[in-house]
Scaffold this active site. Sequence first.
Site, PDB file in Angstrom:
ATOM      1  N   GLU A  94      -8.060  -4.127   5.657  1.00  0.00           N
ATOM      2  CA  GLU A  94      -7.989  -3.918   4.212  1.00  0.00           C
ATOM      3  C   GLU A  94      -6.879  -4.754   3.577  1.00  0.00           C
ATOM      4  O   GLU A  94      -7.007  -5.210   2.453  1.00  0.00           O
ATOM      5  CB  GLU A  94      -7.776  -2.425   3.915  1.00  0.00           C
ATOM      6  CG  GLU A  94      -9.024  -1.614   4.240  1.00  0.00           C
ATOM      7  CD  GLU A  94      -8.800  -0.116   4.214  1.00  0.00           C
ATOM      8  OE1 GLU A  94      -8.319   0.425   5.232  1.00  0.00           O
ATOM      9  OE2 GLU A  94      -9.096   0.513   3.189  1.00  0.00           O
TER      10      GLU A  94
ATOM     11  N   ASN B  46     -12.923   3.121  17.438  1.00  0.00           N
ATOM     12  CA  ASN B  46     -12.429   3.572  18.751  1.00  0.00           C
ATOM     13  C   ASN B  46     -13.244   4.655  19.436  1.00  0.00           C
ATOM     14  O   ASN B  46     -13.127   4.808  20.652  1.00  0.00           O
ATOM     15  CB  ASN B  46     -10.991   4.091  18.593  1.00  0.00           C
ATOM     16  CG  ASN B  46     -10.046   2.970  18.237  1.00  0.00           C
ATOM     17  OD1 ASN B  46      -9.875   2.028  19.002  1.00  0.00           O
ATOM     18  ND2 ASN B  46      -9.453   3.052  17.058  1.00  0.00           N
TER      19      ASN B  46
ATOM     20  N   ARG C 224      -8.747  12.130  18.771  1.00  0.00           N
ATOM     21  CA  ARG C 224      -8.478  11.979  20.209  1.00  0.00           C
ATOM     22  C   ARG C 224      -8.224  13.338  20.851  1.00  0.00           C
ATOM     23  O   ARG C 224      -8.767  13.644  21.910  1.00  0.00           O
ATOM     24  CB  ARG C 224      -7.269  11.059  20.431  1.00  0.00           C
ATOM     25  CG  ARG C 224      -7.603   9.604  20.215  1.00  0.00           C
ATOM     26  CD  ARG C 224      -6.377   8.775  20.054  1.00  0.00           C
ATOM     27  NE  ARG C 224      -5.746   9.053  18.750  1.00  0.00           N
ATOM     28  CZ  ARG C 224      -4.944   8.206  18.118  1.00  0.00           C
ATOM     29  NH1 ARG C 224      -4.632   7.052  18.683  1.00  0.00           N
ATOM     30  NH2 ARG C 224      -4.432   8.494  16.950  1.00  0.00           N
TER      31      ARG C 224
ATOM     32  N   LYS D  74       3.661   0.837   2.879  1.00  0.00           N
ATOM     33  CA  LYS D  74       3.336  -0.189   3.868  1.00  0.00           C
ATOM     34  C   LYS D  74       3.355  -1.520   3.145  1.00  0.00           C
ATOM     35  O   LYS D  74       2.728  -1.647   2.082  1.00  0.00           O
ATOM     36  CB  LYS D  74       1.925   0.005   4.434  1.00  0.00           C
ATOM     37  CG  LYS D  74       1.738   1.237   5.261  1.00  0.00           C
ATOM     38  CD  LYS D  74       0.337   1.167   5.867  1.00  0.00           C
ATOM     39  CE  LYS D  74      -0.160   2.522   6.274  1.00  0.00           C
ATOM     40  NZ  LYS D  74      -1.580   2.502   6.620  1.00  0.00           N
TER      41      LYS D  74
ATOM     42  N   ASN E 222       0.865  -1.171   0.000  1.00  0.00           N
ATOM     43  CA  ASN E 222       0.000   0.000   0.000  1.00  0.00           C
ATOM     44  C   ASN E 222       0.909   1.230   0.000  1.00  0.00           C
ATOM     45  O   ASN E 222       1.512   1.559   1.022  1.00  0.00           O
ATOM     46  CB  ASN E 222      -0.885  -0.042   1.255  1.00  0.00           C
ATOM     47  CG  ASN E 222      -1.841   1.135   1.317  1.00  0.00           C
ATOM     48  OD1 ASN E 222      -1.774   2.051   0.501  1.00  0.00           O
ATOM     49  ND2 ASN E 222      -2.723   1.109   2.296  1.00  0.00           N
TER      50      ASN E 222
HETATM   51  P1  AMP Z   1      -7.374   5.445  10.225  1.00  0.00           P
HETATM   52  O1  AMP Z   1      -7.262   6.348   9.051  1.00  0.00           O
HETATM   53  O2  AMP Z   1      -8.419   4.372  10.064  1.00  0.00           O
HETATM   54  O3  AMP Z   1      -6.054   4.914  10.716  1.00  0.00           O
HETATM   55  O4  AMP Z   1      -7.936   6.362  11.429  1.00  0.00           O
HETATM   56  C1  AMP Z   1      -7.111   7.352  11.991  1.00  0.00           C
HETATM   57  C2  AMP Z   1      -7.934   8.226  12.892  1.00  0.00           C
HETATM   58  O5  AMP Z   1      -8.649   7.463  13.876  1.00  0.00           O
HETATM   59  C3  AMP Z   1      -7.040   9.145  13.714  1.00  0.00           C
HETATM   60  O6  AMP Z   1      -6.764  10.300  13.015  1.00  0.00           O
HETATM   61  C4  AMP Z   1      -7.868   9.418  14.915  1.00  0.00           C
HETATM   62  O7  AMP Z   1      -8.600  10.581  14.672  1.00  0.00           O
HETATM   63  C5  AMP Z   1      -8.845   8.273  15.024  1.00  0.00           C
HETATM   64  N1  AMP Z   1      -8.633   7.485  16.259  1.00  0.00           N
HETATM   65  C6  AMP Z   1      -7.750   6.494  16.471  1.00  0.00           C
HETATM   66  N2  AMP Z   1      -7.861   6.030  17.732  1.00  0.00           N
HETATM   67  C7  AMP Z   1      -8.846   6.744  18.336  1.00  0.00           C
HETATM   68  C8  AMP Z   1      -9.433   6.753  19.632  1.00  0.00           C
HETATM   69  N3  AMP Z   1      -9.037   5.908  20.567  1.00  0.00           N
HETATM   70  N4  AMP Z   1     -10.417   7.617  19.877  1.00  0.00           N
HETATM   71  C9  AMP Z   1     -10.838   8.481  18.936  1.00  0.00           C
HETATM   72  N5  AMP Z   1     -10.319   8.521  17.688  1.00  0.00           N
HETATM   73  C10 AMP Z   1      -9.336   7.676  17.381  1.00  0.00           C
END
Ligand code: AMP
Length: 599
Positions: A373, A319, A269, A14, A7
């Site tokens: 994915e 999350n 977060r 990755k 990816n």
């Molecule tokens: P992804 O693109 O699927 O890796 O999602 C990344 C986003 O998930 C990050 O920018 C965070 O905003 C959100 N995220 C990850 N862990 C948490 C958490 N424990 N609580 C809230 N948002 C989270």
Amino acid sequence: MKVLVLNCGSSSLKADILDENGVRLGSLRAERLGSDDARYRLDGAVTELPGADHGAVLAHAMAGLVGDHQLDAVGHRVVHGGEAFSAPTRLDAQVEAAIEELIPLAPLHNPANLAGIRAAREFLPAIPHVAVFDTAFHATLPHRAQAYAIDHDVASAHGVRRYGFHGTSHAFVSRAAAEFLDEDPRELRVITCHLGNGASACAVEYGRSVETTMGMTPLEGLVMGTRCGDLDPGVVIALARELGLDEVDRMLNRSSGLAGLSGVGNDLRDIEERASKGDERCRMALHVLTHRLRKHIGALAAVMGGVDVLVFTAGIGENSALVRSRACQRMEFLGARLDRDANRDAKVDRATPVIEISEPRSRVKILVVATDEELEIARQACTVGLGQDQIAGGLPSIPIGISARHIHLTQESVEALFGPGHQLTPRNPLSQPGQFACEERLTVVGPKRRIEGVRILGPVRPANQIEVSRTDEFFLGVDAPVRNSGDVKNTPGVTLIGPAGQVTLSEGLICARRHIHMTPEDAAVFGVEDKDVVDVAIHSEGRDLVFGDVLVRVKASYALEMHIDTDEANAAEIKRGASGKMIDATGRVGRLVRRKAWR
Ligand code: AMP
């Protein structure tokens, strides 16, 4: 199964080696590629490689990553497959070139994906490489969901339509949800909310994507980390006048969404933390994000006439209990009732990838699903037949031309019907070079009834020929055989009435055999020859159909187009501008395997 999944982003890479259960057997992460800080991490150890690009990292790290593993395939994530790719596709020079042609549709993503593909094919030349497209799962979007309501000709000329993204994730989690519920995905209406740094929601109706929030580019729809999502196009026009197009492009992609609203970056977060302490902009960011999400969930449910399962996935979806609970507020009217405790406690991981967070009495099951994915890409890479003669996908679509009833005439008949010396008057050109529809029309008289206003097509021919549909035959009260154009021997005759006379033909009425016009170059691409008979699959709104017995007609002067009559078009709900795909014996879209002899 052991598959290397690659990816590649513009400055990141990755790579994971997965087995069939999704267990990671090796993992490589590279970042800041192309800069002096370029580095990679291989199974924990960091190596600095100033100035390295995708190729340099793979050259340095591939041997260590692969080790003793016998790889079956390499699966490459490719963001945009455009119209050309609706299935995982074995990579070769031709497919690479097609992905390159799609760069204007995904200028940030496809070049990086291609860089990874080229480097990996160089280092692992002996195993099959398969492109898995983010857009492919949405190839089933009906036309009404694909279209933007702009000038149809402009949209066609520039490939402007909705494609949808995050397809591998929507496919994976909708299937995982059905498995968890022990239901057949073909009997469920699922809304999948992929909420990560990029975000989109999808209506998966009975296993097929029928609507999604992202469009031609990954900018439309939900509020994202740095992307704005839905926006009045008038805003873009107004801002572009003030700030210039490049700045607006940068802003909407990189400093909008959560980052733009909150002013503290794109990580939810941090935003949740500050909002809980009273930061107004962060509170507003959360409100806009969850309001937009709820609005789209409602819209997707409306598209499917209801919803059975609501899925939350990706970084935020997996999350953030807060986002999930706000998204589900006031969803009782849909039959969706969130269990607050289960929502708060839900923690998915690879060991527990699905958790139900709806109340037992909730008609709609609400689930948190850990997306994977890479595993989906690995699985899809393995579904592609890997023999040279079974290369799937990647072939051009075949435009469909719908032939309404029409008449070809000899010059002698033209003069008998329109007067001595009459020449046909071209009205508009047809798709086949040199052919045209004429101003002139005639009445066709059958034993039972007559049809008026049947158009003549030019130029004149050596024999008269009237092409009608089966429905027309019933109406006229005559039985016409299915024939190739020009083959009118022993066919029924009819009477034609024109302004200057009438002609009673002894033969000439046919129901035209469906056929594809193509050039010798097209024939080489499809792997067919003149007079082959092939199968062509049509994807349409709820009336998918495979046309068998389609005659291939090859001539240098032809333009690629399949011709069917109005009955055939209606049977498959085909509209103007539709296209089909030649299919092989297993029903997979791809290079021709089944090639019947001409009968
Ligand atoms: P992804 O693109 O699927 O890796 O999602 C990344 C986003 O998930 C990050 O920018 C965070 O905003 C959100 N995220 C990850 N862990 C948490 C958490 N424990 N609580 C809230 N948002 C989270």
